[in-house]
Write a protein that holds these residues in place. Structure first.
Motif, mmCIF file in Angstrom:
data_model
loop_
_atom_site.group_PDB
_atom_site.id
_atom_site.type_symbol
_atom_site.label_atom_id
_atom_site.label_comp_id
_atom_site.label_asym_id
_atom_site.label_seq_id
_atom_site.Cartn_x
_atom_site.Cartn_y
_atom_site.Cartn_z
ATOM 1 N N SER A 83 0.851 -1.193 0.000
ATOM 2 C CA SER A 83 0.000 0.000 0.000
ATOM 3 C C SER A 83 0.884 1.240 0.000
ATOM 4 C CB SER A 83 -0.905 0.015 1.233
ATOM 5 O OG SER A 83 -1.534 1.269 1.376
ATOM 6 N N ARG A 84 0.864 1.963 -1.093
ATOM 7 C CA ARG A 84 1.706 3.151 -1.200
ATOM 8 C C ARG A 84 1.324 4.239 -0.200
ATOM 9 N NH1 ARG A 84 5.202 2.875 -4.239
ATOM 10 N NH2 ARG A 84 5.868 3.260 -6.311
ATOM 11 N N LYS A 85 0.076 4.259 0.244
ATOM 12 C CA LYS A 85 -0.378 5.326 1.138
ATOM 13 C C LYS A 85 -0.117 5.027 2.617
ATOM 14 C CE LYS A 85 -4.997 4.709 2.648
ATOM 15 N NZ LYS A 85 -6.273 5.320 2.755
ATOM 16 N N THR A 86 0.277 3.815 2.941
ATOM 17 C CA THR A 86 0.436 3.420 4.344
ATOM 18 C C THR A 86 1.765 3.892 4.918
ATOM 19 O OG1 THR A 86 -0.982 1.500 4.011
ATOM 20 C CG2 THR A 86 0.458 1.460 5.940
ATOM 21 N N HIS A 87 1.678 4.579 6.028
ATOM 22 C CA HIS A 87 2.863 5.018 6.764
ATOM 23 C C HIS A 87 3.136 4.032 7.897
ATOM 24 C CE1 HIS A 87 3.260 9.094 5.049
ATOM 25 N NE2 HIS A 87 1.969 8.951 4.829
ATOM 26 N N ILE A 88 4.407 3.755 8.136
ATOM 27 C CA ILE A 88 4.810 2.898 9.248
ATOM 28 C C ILE A 88 5.209 3.802 10.403
ATOM 29 C CG2 ILE A 88 6.464 1.167 10.052
ATOM 30 C CD1 ILE A 88 6.856 0.449 7.027
ATOM 31 N N VAL A 89 4.616 3.565 11.565
ATOM 32 C CA VAL A 89 5.016 4.259 12.786
ATOM 33 C C VAL A 89 5.667 3.221 13.685
ATOM 34 C CG1 VAL A 89 4.225 5.498 14.835
ATOM 35 C CG2 VAL A 89 3.200 5.991 12.606
ATOM 36 N N VAL A 90 6.897 3.517 14.096
ATOM 37 C CA VAL A 90 7.651 2.597 14.932
ATOM 38 C C VAL A 90 8.225 3.370 16.115
ATOM 39 C CG1 VAL A 90 9.783 2.889 13.590
ATOM 40 C CG2 VAL A 90 9.455 0.809 14.902
ATOM 41 N N HIS A 91 8.288 2.719 17.251
ATOM 42 C CA HIS A 91 8.888 3.367 18.419
ATOM 43 C C HIS A 91 10.166 2.640 18.803
ATOM 44 C CE1 HIS A 91 7.895 0.141 21.254
ATOM 45 N NE2 HIS A 91 6.774 0.028 20.563
ATOM 46 N N GLY A 92 11.059 3.377 19.404
ATOM 47 C CA GLY A 92 12.244 2.764 19.982
ATOM 48 C C GLY A 92 11.939 2.397 21.414
ATOM 49 N N TYR A 93 12.974 2.303 22.202
ATOM 50 C CA TYR A 93 12.808 1.949 23.608
ATOM 51 C C TYR A 93 13.431 3.023 24.473
ATOM 52 C CZ TYR A 93 11.178 -2.425 21.844
ATOM 53 O OH TYR A 93 10.442 -3.357 21.183
ATOM 54 N N GLY A 94 12.803 3.265 25.612
ATOM 55 C CA GLY A 94 13.365 4.190 26.578
ATOM 56 C C GLY A 94 14.472 3.503 27.354
ATOM 57 N N HIS A 95 15.294 4.299 27.997
ATOM 58 C CA HIS A 95 16.363 3.740 28.831
ATOM 59 C C HIS A 95 15.764 3.018 30.030
ATOM 60 C CE1 HIS A 95 18.989 7.063 27.007
ATOM 61 N NE2 HIS A 95 19.335 5.909 26.459
ATOM 62 N N THR A 96 16.208 1.813 30.243
ATOM 63 C CA THR A 96 15.788 1.015 31.391
ATOM 64 C C THR A 96 17.014 0.637 32.204
ATOM 65 O OG1 THR A 96 14.503 -0.911 32.114
ATOM 66 C CG2 THR A 96 15.887 -1.203 30.164
ATOM 67 N N ARG A 131 24.520 0.104 33.717
ATOM 68 C CA ARG A 131 23.626 1.141 33.177
ATOM 69 C C ARG A 131 24.147 1.663 31.834
ATOM 70 N NH1 ARG A 131 20.466 5.355 36.402
ATOM 71 N NH2 ARG A 131 20.139 7.070 34.964
ATOM 72 N N ARG A 132 25.458 1.961 31.777
ATOM 73 C CA ARG A 132 26.058 2.475 30.528
ATOM 74 C C ARG A 132 25.890 1.479 29.389
ATOM 75 N NH1 ARG A 132 30.017 4.273 34.099
ATOM 76 N NH2 ARG A 132 31.341 2.482 33.650
ATOM 77 N N ILE A 133 26.091 0.206 29.682
ATOM 78 C CA ILE A 133 25.987 -0.835 28.651
ATOM 79 C C ILE A 133 24.561 -0.922 28.119
ATOM 80 C CG2 ILE A 133 26.068 -3.332 28.271
ATOM 81 C CD1 ILE A 133 28.454 -3.341 30.302
ATOM 82 N N VAL A 134 23.596 -0.986 29.020
ATOM 83 C CA VAL A 134 22.198 -1.101 28.605
ATOM 84 C C VAL A 134 21.781 0.132 27.807
ATOM 85 C CG1 VAL A 134 19.814 -1.203 29.446
ATOM 86 C CG2 VAL A 134 21.566 -2.696 30.445
#
Length: 195
Positions: A83-96, A131-134
């Protein structure tokens, strides 16, 4: 493959058929966390006693900038074809934080923890280093998504790192408290409404 080792149609094919049929304005995609957390997380780490840097930089690069990038580029292409009209919305992750907290029900932990055990098995016990690694792995994944959003017009990245407080917003290592989920949902809703 099912329990009888018979191939089944991958979920993405089912989703793409629906996108082809419905032609939605937005396809919300949430993924990637399970590919880094849990047993996979240990693969990103060197043992503290080895004298090597704590993060296997080449492995991190190969997974995020090669493998994950390929997965997302393929997803972007397949959705655009459906579908040419479809936009993908994706989220990343917050720091845990690697707290060692899993999902508990009554007196049983039935999921997790996902981060702290791998760090402990690799002899990485200093909390600040953990913490730094994660944070580094979370940032690498978010940076990938951000870079793809600059290249592909139909791909929109929601950065949650500034929205989630690592010290207060997590119920355990991978799941937010309800109040934080509400803020995340509101932010994603804003992005969808703008589209």
């Amino acid at each position: 493959i099912n329990k009888r080792f018979v191939p089944v149609s991958p979920t993405i094919k089912v989703v793409l058929r629906q996108i082809t049929t419905l032609k939605p304005n937005v396809f919300l995609f949430s993924g990637g966390g399970n590919d880094v957390a849990g047993t996979e997380f240990e693969s990103y780490l060197n043992h503290h006693g080895s004298g090597l840097p704590p993060v296997r930089e080449q492995y991190l690069h190969d997974m995020i900038d090669v493998v994950f990038r390929k997965y997302f580029v393929d997803l972007i292409r397949m959705v655009a074809t459906a579908s040419r009209k479809t936009h993908i919305v994706v989220h990343g992750y917050g720091h845990t934080l690697p707290t060692g907290e899993g999902v508990d029900l009554l007196f049983f932990t039935f999921a997790g923890p996902w981060l702290k055990p791998a760090l402990a098995r690799k002899g990485i016990l200093d909390k600040e280093e953990q913490r730094r690694i994660v944070f580094k792995l979370i940032d690498a994944y978010n940076d990938l998504l951000l870079s793809l959003s600059h290249i592909h017009d139909n791909f929109h990245f929601v950065d949650l790192r500034g929205l989630i407080n690592p010290d207060r917003d997590w119920a355990n290592e991978l799941h937010l408290r309800n109040s934080a989920y509400a803020r995340v949902a509101a932010r994603i809703h804003e992005v969808i409404q703008d589209l």
